[in-house]
Design a protein around this motif. Structure first.
Motif, mmCIF file in Angstrom:
data_model
loop_
_atom_site.group_PDB
_atom_site.id
_atom_site.type_symbol
_atom_site.label_atom_id
_atom_site.label_comp_id
_atom_site.label_asym_id
_atom_site.label_seq_id
_atom_site.Cartn_x
_atom_site.Cartn_y
_atom_site.Cartn_z
ATOM 1 N N ARG A 186 -91.330 -40.000 48.141
ATOM 2 C CA ARG A 186 -91.850 -41.401 48.226
ATOM 3 C C ARG A 186 -93.241 -41.057 47.251
ATOM 4 N NH1 ARG A 186 -95.096 -42.888 53.385
ATOM 5 N NH2 ARG A 186 -95.228 -40.708 54.392
ATOM 6 N N PRO A 187 -93.654 -41.988 46.529
ATOM 7 C CA PRO A 187 -94.783 -41.657 45.408
ATOM 8 C C PRO A 187 -96.073 -41.078 46.150
ATOM 9 C CG PRO A 187 -94.102 -43.821 45.188
ATOM 10 C CD PRO A 187 -93.192 -43.656 46.571
ATOM 11 N N VAL A 188 -96.313 -41.304 47.475
ATOM 12 C CA VAL A 188 -97.717 -40.873 47.975
ATOM 13 C C VAL A 188 -97.540 -39.310 48.266
ATOM 14 C CG1 VAL A 188 -96.991 -41.123 50.529
ATOM 15 C CG2 VAL A 188 -99.169 -41.096 49.693
ATOM 16 N N LYS A 189 -96.192 -38.793 48.338
ATOM 17 C CA LYS A 189 -95.982 -37.365 48.567
ATOM 18 C C LYS A 189 -95.974 -36.708 47.214
ATOM 19 C CE LYS A 189 -95.915 -37.823 52.929
ATOM 20 N NZ LYS A 189 -96.930 -37.011 53.835
ATOM 21 N N ASP A 190 -95.774 -37.214 46.022
ATOM 22 C CA ASP A 190 -95.973 -36.901 44.783
ATOM 23 C C ASP A 190 -95.264 -35.435 44.407
ATOM 24 O OD1 ASP A 190 -96.773 -37.226 42.361
ATOM 25 O OD2 ASP A 190 -98.910 -36.292 42.639
ATOM 26 N N PRO A 191 -93.964 -35.483 44.780
ATOM 27 C CA PRO A 191 -93.223 -34.027 44.528
ATOM 28 C C PRO A 191 -93.119 -33.893 43.149
ATOM 29 C CG PRO A 191 -91.682 -35.741 45.239
ATOM 30 C CD PRO A 191 -93.166 -36.413 45.702
#
Length: 354
Positions: A186-191
Motif C-alpha cells: 500500500r502507498p504508505v509503506k512505499d515499497p
C-alpha cells in the motif's frame, strides 16, 4: 468480564499481530476477549447489537480513524490506542479530524506507542494530557532452526515474481545477501522507493537480493508494484508468510529493511532487533524513535543513502555485531512483552472498576 478488541485486522498485517498479542494478554488475565475487525460491522447499530448480545463491558480500539466511525455514541467505555497512520496520515482532513477528535474526547484512556506519538497527539488535543499513556509495543518471535536459505524460501517462490529473471535465484547459497522488506503493499509503506536503485546495485553485485514479503492491501497499488518488479532484476515478491516462517527468513537475511513514508512503530523492525538481525530504515519519525543511527541500526534518507549504508554493513562484520548487540539490548530493555501486558490489563481493569 467480556472485552471487545476492535481493530482493522487485515490478514498478516502488523495491526493484526498487535491486536492478537493484546487479546492474548487480556485472555490470560481472565477476561473473555473477542477480537473483531472493523469491517465486521456495517455501522454503529451493528456494533451496539454485538455489544448487547455478547454482554461486552469494555472496548479496546486500535486506530482513532479506523475505529472512530463505530465508536460514535458508544454505549460502553472504551480505551483508544493510536495506531500511527491515524496521526500521520489523517490529520490534514477536516472530516477525519472531526471524527478522531470525537473519538479521542470520548475515550476513557488513550495509549501511544512512543513519546513522539504522545507529543503529536497532545499538539492536536492538549486537553487529554491526564488520560494519555505511553506503552511501546512488545516483541515476540518464533524463528525455527532451519539451516539453509533455500529451505526457508522454497515453499514460497512458486509465485510469478518469486524468482529473478537474471537466474541469480536458481541456486541460493550462503553467499546470497537477502535484504528483507516486510510490508503490506500500500502507498504508505512505499515499497517502490528503493526498487530502481536496488536493481541497479544488483546488476553490479548479483549476491544482493531485495525480497518483499507482505499482503496485497491495495489492489491498484499492488498492480503497480508488480509491474515495476517485473521490469527489475534482483527483486523478489513473496506472499505473506506465517510468523514463524517470516522470522526464520529474517534470521537468514543480512538485514531487515523499512522504506515507509510513515510508521507508528514497526513490529518488523522490533522483531528483527530481537532476532539479532541488522535493521536499515528510512529516516522518518516513527523509525528514528526506535533506531539510533549507527548504534542500534542504520537510517537512510535517499535510495542512494540506502545503498551506501548497506555496502558498509556488508563490508564490516564488526559494525554488524555492534548494531545487533545494541539493538537486542534496546528491545529487551524497552519493549518487554510482560510490561506491555501489565499496562493493558491495568487499564482494562481500571475501566471495568468504574
Amino acid at each position: 468480564m467480556a472485552v471487545l478488541l476492535l481493530a482493522y485486522c487485515f490478514p498478516y498485517s502488523g495491526n493484526l499481530v498487535t491486536a492478537e498479542r493484546i487479546r492474548t494478554f487480556l485472555e490470560d488475565d481472565g477476561h473473555r476477549c473477542t477480537r473483531k475487525c472493523t469491517t465486521d460491522f456495517d455501522g454503529c447499530k451493528e456494533l451496539w447489537e454485538f455489544i448487547r448480545t455478547n454482554d461486552i463491558k469494555c472496548i479496546l480500539a486500535i486506530n482513532a480513524y479506523r475505529t472512530g466511525h463505530l465508536l460514535i455514541d458508544c454505549p460502553v467505555p472504551f480505551i483508544l490506542v493510536f495506531g500511527g497512520t491515524d496521526l500521520n496520515e489523517r490529520t490534514s482532513s477536516p472530516e477525519s479530524m472531526d471524527l478522531m477528535t470525537a473519538t479521542v474526547n470520548n475515550a476513557r484512556f488513550l495509549v501511544c506507542f512512543s513519546m513522539e506519538i504522545k507529543q503529536q497527539a497532545l499538539r492536536l488535543w492538549p486537553h487529554v494530557v491526564d488520560k494519555i499513556h505511553i506503552q511501546s509495543q512488545g516483541v515476540c518471535t518464533y524463528a525455527s532452526t532451519s539451516t539453509a536459505l533455500s529451505d526457508v524460501m522454497t515453499d514460497y517462490r512458486s509465485t510469478d515474481l518469486g524468482s529473478c529473471s537474471c537466474g541469480c535465484t536458481d541456486s541460493l547459497d550462503n553467499s546470497t545477501q537477502v535484504f528483507l522488506l516486510v510490508c503490506g503493499l500500500r502507498p504508505v509503506k512505499d515499497p517502490l522507493y528503493l526498487l530502481q536503485t536496488f536493481s541497479e546495485w544488483h546488476e553490479d553485485d548479483r549476491r544482493v537480493l531485495l525480497v518483499i514479503v507482505g499482503p496485497e492491501m491495495n489492489q491498484d497499488y499492488t498492480r503497480k508494484v508488480k509491474q515495476v518488479i517485473s521490469r527489475c532484476t534482483g527483486i523478489l515478491l513473496l506472499p505473506p508468510l506465517p510468523q514463524g516462517d517470516l522470522h526464520t527468513l529474517m534470521k537468514h537475511s543480512c538485514c531487515v529493511v523499512n522504506s515507509s513514508l510513515s510508521e507508528g512503530m514497526s513490529g518488523a523492525i522490533l522483531e528483527a532487533m530481537a532476532l539479532e538481525v541488522p535493521v536499515i530504515a528510512r529516516n522518518i519519525a516513527g523509525n528514528a524513535a526506535i533506531i539510533t543511527h549507527k548504534e542500534t541500526g542504520l537510517l537512510f534518507s535517499t535510495p542512494e543513502d540506502f545503498v551506501r549504508e548497506s555496502k558498509c554493513l556488508l563490508g564490516d562484520d564488526d559494525l554488524r555485531k555492534t548494531l545487533t548487540a545494541a539493538a537486542k539490548h534496546y528491545v529487551e530493555t524497552h519493549h518487554s512483552e510482560e510490561t506491555e501486558k501489565q499496562t493493558y490489563c491495568k487499564l482494562v481493569a481500571s475501566v471495568l472498576a468504574q
